[in-house]
Design an enzyme around this catalytic site. Structure first.
Site, short mmCIF file in Angstrom:
data_model
loop_
_atom_site.label_atom_id
_atom_site.label_comp_id
_atom_site.label_asym_id
_atom_site.label_seq_id
_atom_site.Cartn_x
_atom_site.Cartn_y
_atom_site.Cartn_z
N GLY B 33 0.82 -1.51 -0.40
CA GLY B 33 -0.38 0.02 0.34
C GLY B 33 1.30 1.22 -0.10
N ASN B 34 0.04 2.31 -0.53
CA ASN B 34 0.89 3.86 -1.01
C ASN B 34 -0.35 4.32 -0.97
OD1 ASN B 34 1.27 3.40 -3.79
ND2 ASN B 34 2.20 1.62 -2.96
N SER B 50 9.75 3.31 -1.76
CA SER B 50 9.31 1.91 -1.81
C SER B 50 10.22 0.79 -0.32
CB SER B 50 10.01 1.55 -3.37
OG SER B 50 9.84 0.49 -3.72
N SER B 81 8.65 4.94 -4.57
CA SER B 81 7.28 3.74 -4.37
C SER B 81 7.55 3.26 -6.00
CB SER B 81 5.76 4.19 -3.78
OG SER B 81 4.36 2.65 -4.35
N SER B 82 6.90 1.29 -6.29
CA SER B 82 7.36 1.73 -7.60
C SER B 82 6.14 2.02 -8.30
CB SER B 82 7.92 -0.06 -7.22
OG SER B 82 7.07 -1.43 -6.46
N ASP B 83 5.14 2.20 -7.33
CA ASP B 83 3.50 2.12 -7.76
C ASP B 83 3.43 3.95 -9.08
OD1 ASP B 83 2.44 -0.33 -7.86
OD2 ASP B 83 2.45 0.29 -5.36
N HIS B 102 -3.53 3.44 -2.88
CA HIS B 102 -3.01 2.89 -3.02
C HIS B 102 -2.99 1.40 -2.29
CE1 HIS B 102 -2.89 -1.12 -5.66
NE2 HIS B 102 -1.25 -1.88 -5.14
N HIS B 104 -3.91 -3.44 -0.89
CA HIS B 104 -4.26 -4.17 -1.00
C HIS B 104 -4.68 -4.77 -0.42
CE1 HIS B 104 -1.13 -5.85 -4.39
NE2 HIS B 104 -1.31 -4.90 -4.12
N ASP B 127 -23.40 6.08 0.59
CA ASP B 127 -23.66 7.66 0.87
C ASP B 127 -21.91 8.07 0.26
OD1 ASP B 127 -25.37 7.92 2.17
OD2 ASP B 127 -25.13 6.56 3.88
N HIS B 178 -5.03 -7.66 -9.46
CA HIS B 178 -4.14 -6.62 -8.82
C HIS B 178 -4.77 -6.47 -7.50
CE1 HIS B 178 -1.17 -3.38 -8.73
NE2 HIS B 178 -1.27 -4.26 -7.39
N TYR B 236 -27.23 16.15 5.28
CA TYR B 236 -26.68 15.21 5.90
C TYR B 236 -25.55 15.78 7.51
CZ TYR B 236 -23.53 11.39 8.39
OH TYR B 236 -23.17 11.19 9.09
#
Lengths: 245, 245, 245, 245
Positions: B33-34, B50, B81-83, B102, B104, B127, B178, B236
């Site tokens: 995650g990042n 990363s 990060s590699s993403d 991002h 998982h 919502d 993914h 709301y």
């Protein structure tokens, strides 16, 4: 080769930490799980004593046995894990591994009980396991009644040979009707693998119950993710990674 | 445009907090995650380094890169990060977003692995997400082997274009095989969206396994709930809300 | 009837405690949930303010509104929960109830999303709910676009009338595509019911996914368990119980 | 036989600890669960008082009743658990057991509600239960309306007689539409069994939802695992084990 017990301190500590970590991460409930570490120079393995609660483990309570010679105890006053012979078979067949972990972690065990390999449904899986995680066949009756634990190890090795798998690219195997064995270059790494396997097994379970016809990811995506973390061209993380780390 | 590194402090802090929060909320296990934040005036993005554990992150360890120019690092000593390239594609295509996340996270990943969009089965979903949460198609082999991370972002953008979706009304997308990407007006909001997506994905999973023929809610109910929280007539909460908060 | 605000202290405290308890028990995530308490002598209801995090709630922040007169605020500076009108409809139709709780707790919501009533599969269920927990029909479009929250309450009341249910023997209802409403003689009891409903809903989910043809328990067993806890001949616990406690 | 209340201290303490442990391990939510211990020499059973929260239990609050004579209270000021008569039937029929535990733990209850025995899908199960965990038939109407709790115990005993089961090799039974009863040589052991049963029930649930056609493990593997822990030739742990420990 006969080693001096004073040489076992590092190995005992690594094995003890790994066993404690199995419990701490929720991978081993009750006494379902054990870890061992090998010193290939000394030719010895340190393993959890049988049936001792994780909270009571110390480096001194680890049992040190010979890799050869039928796993004879060379240091330690307790009886080794009843699964010792399985560990020894794996160390003998997979020369590059430094630690072995056995757990009954929930989802990995569920796939083993369902007698199904774990398909590679996503990149989380592909980051650590280069393809589906295999499952052994059930043992024959004679393999169970005689030399059961060693035969469990042999069933894993046979499966890897038949599928042509590299144990460092596929650092885990399910044993049908039983649970999983994991390994790695070190026993600390084997614990990490066991944790990742549980996570991946849970995701795969929910994937297949959501969509029974779900496809594994395409081969190029499997390679891309595994190799960006583990291959010679790895570019994940802050340094070039070894294939097993 | 070349910015003075002293101007990045706020951005670094926001990005760092978001990454830490991903781990704290259980949305990112291991290093899956990042999060990143953008300063559109300065034209820079701060993103997680990363492979660094969440516990070790500090604002200083965030990597600051250019939005243009192929994501060149403009400040920071670690590898991003590699993403990263996926984040950059999203920032370029979705001009109103201020942060990208991002993860998982389990159930969102399960829907991505099952290659199914998440239907809007209830008002909890309505919502926050104005319709089913889309899923990309699998990438072609060439898109995987060359420029993989950027192509992942492009697949999301293509999907949104084809469906005619507004990224602030649908602040998330699943990537087949993914996991998920989420976004918002700020990176803090993107983390909240990732958390809500996981919750909604879990409910939808259990809904469809309980009743495979369950119907999505009717369009008027979807509009009612989304708009009472996010539209110009929102009623709301304690004040008129912006559409993205 | 016009009450003196100093008379609302007990009601505010009960409503506040119930809202805090919803979050503490994990029944309300994010801001999905609200509780209210009624003082029928004063003709007022105290309810959670809209969109305020549970951690920030105090007795003073509760909003006190009239039961009659369209729910006009009679004391409090914040806007009441957007679900207020649903609560009011329930108080008007079910004269014996003292508190109402609305949550999006996971499993109860899953049954609501799947548009299925929760069958009584076991004695855990029968101990608290005298039969299957009902689910409303979806609202018509006009019921959604005009006066939505009140119509949600009316849909519950209609369902109870059609099935001839006693609200104290069936202290909960699912709203299709939305979530659950629960109630009880007191708002503290309504929170307990919401917690039990979630537990029972989870058991029923796993029962029906394990055995799609599972039968509800026989009527005599349903009566036996409900009445040994709640009927005039109750023999569970340390004293004779009231039917709603 | 009439015992002196001063002789009940040990029994009260064991029963109290077991009840507290049920709640601490998450096996008994709300007040769904109770444990009892027997002193066969004194002919008395100490059991949880009915409806008292686990946090309030003390050894003194346990209720001591006669094994014979219809379970008459011989010491204690509270009313005993409403399930007392079930416990007494089990003590009378199974002469080797020292403690009984009743819980509505989630997965064991799910199997009971689905009216299915729990197949032995793996060695985790085989380590503790020598075969599938049985489930009773539903009681007849008359058995429910008259003497319900005793009839529940009789239904368990009948099931064991029909299947020819040894209560120490199969220390648990599911009651259809209700939940589980477990037992052991001591009440502490019965709690452990209840915990293991829940774990095994959860694994079996996920196994059968993953693969509806999953096979139970072969008989030799069942015997191997059960007997390496419990038989006269047991070699698990640090000493020869008794069959019930």
């Amino acid at each position: 080769m006969r080693a001096d017990p004073s040489e076992f301190a590092v190995l005992r500590t690594a094995a003890c930490r790994a066993n404690v970590e199995l419990a701490r991460r929720g991978l081993a409930r009750f006494t379902f799980g054990n870890a061992s570490a090998i010193d290939r120079e000394l030719g010895v393995v340190a393993i959890k004593p049988s049936g001792v609660p994780y909270d009571d483990l110390t480096p001194e309570s680890m049992v040190v046995v010979e890799l050869g010679g039928g796993g004879k105890v060379v240091d330690g006053s307790l009886r080794p894990s009843s699964d010792l012979a399985t560990h020894l078979e794996l160390y003998r067949a997979f020369g590059a591994i430094g630690g072995v972990v056995h757990t009954h972690s929930h989802y990995a065990t569920v796939w083993a009980q369902a007698q199904r390999e774990i398909p590679c449904f996503g990149t989380t899986h592909a980051d650590y396991f280069h393809g589906p995680v295999p499952v052994t066949a059930h043992l024959e009756s004679l393999e169970i009644t005689q030399d059961y634990e060693a035969n469990t190890g042999r069933a894993i090795v046979r499966r890897f040979e038949r599928l042509g798998l590299d144990p460092l690219r596929m650092p885990a195997c399910l044993v049908a009707g039983h649970a999983s064995f994991c390994w790695g270059a070190s026993v600390a790494r084997a614990v990490e693998v066991a944790n990742l396997l549980e996570d991946v097994a849970r995701m795969a379970y929910d994937t297949v119950t959501l969509n029974a016809a779900a496809d594994p990811i395409p081969a190029p995506l499997l390679d891309k993710h595994f190799l960006r973390k583990h291959g010679p061209e790895a570019y994940y993380g802050q340094e070039r990674r070894r294939s097993d780390d």
